[in-house]
Design a protein around this motif. Structure first.
Motif, PDB file in Angstrom:
ATOM      1  N   LYS A 171      60.837 -18.029 -43.129  1.00  0.00           N
ATOM      2  CA  LYS A 171      60.955 -18.568 -44.113  1.00  0.00           C
ATOM      3  C   LYS A 171      62.275 -18.684 -45.234  1.00  0.00           C
ATOM      4  CE  LYS A 171      56.952 -18.931 -47.610  1.00  0.00           C
ATOM      5  NZ  LYS A 171      55.679 -18.644 -47.906  1.00  0.00           N
ATOM      6  N   CYS A 192      66.258 -20.211 -41.686  1.00  0.00           N
ATOM      7  CA  CYS A 192      65.574 -22.109 -41.868  1.00  0.00           C
ATOM      8  C   CYS A 192      66.494 -23.292 -42.505  1.00  0.00           C
ATOM      9  CB  CYS A 192      64.599 -22.065 -42.848  1.00  0.00           C
ATOM     10  SG  CYS A 192      64.366 -21.712 -44.376  1.00  0.00           S
ATOM     11  N   LYS A 216      69.274 -21.556 -37.952  1.00  0.00           N
ATOM     12  CA  LYS A 216      68.664 -20.035 -36.238  1.00  0.00           C
ATOM     13  C   LYS A 216      69.855 -19.794 -35.672  1.00  0.00           C
ATOM     14  CE  LYS A 216      64.557 -20.531 -33.518  1.00  0.00           C
ATOM     15  NZ  LYS A 216      63.308 -21.443 -33.603  1.00  0.00           N
TER      16      LYS A 216
END
Length: 125
Positions: free
Chosen positions: A54, A58, A65
């Motif tokens: 989060k 992201c 990622k």
């Protein structure tokens, strides 16, 4: 005279009994473990994973990622430890780690701890 001594003794006993029943509040330490006041390892892993994806990894985060691998996780955990100890590392991950503790975050230490726990377990560091 005797009456006032009895009253004083009674009040002292009543006060002592009342103080005996009042306990100071105990706050959890936030440490990961299985004892009282600790975060369970399963919950710590889940919270760390959620925070990692989060806040750190992201589309709008400091890391993408595809950038999160074992080497990057090792760098992130080192930066987490350094920032927690209020040391400068000069690592590019230092800014990413500081994103965990933005303005208005009260539980910065716990957030760092659970993210560190997640990365350590996930990448077997």
């Amino acid at each position: 005279m005797i009456r006032s001594m009895i009253r004083s003794s009674f009040l002292a006993a009543l006060l002592a009994a009342t103080v005996g029943f009042i306990h100071a509040p105990v706050a959890p330490s936030g440490s990961i473990g299985t004892g009282p006041g600790q975060i369970s390892p399963r919950k710590a892993y889940a919270q760390g994973k959620a925070l990692t994806f989060k806040v750190l990894v992201c589309d709008d985060c400091p890391l993408q990622k595809s950038e999160l691998d074992r080497e990057r996780a090792l760098s992130l955990t080192a930066s987490l430890e350094a920032v927690y100890e209020e040391e400068e590392t000069g690592s590019p991950d230092e800014e990413a780690v500081k994103a965990l503790c933005g303005p208005g975050v009260d539980d910065c230490g716990i957030r760092m701890e659970v993210v560190h726990y997640f990365l350590s377990r996930r990448f077997k560091l």
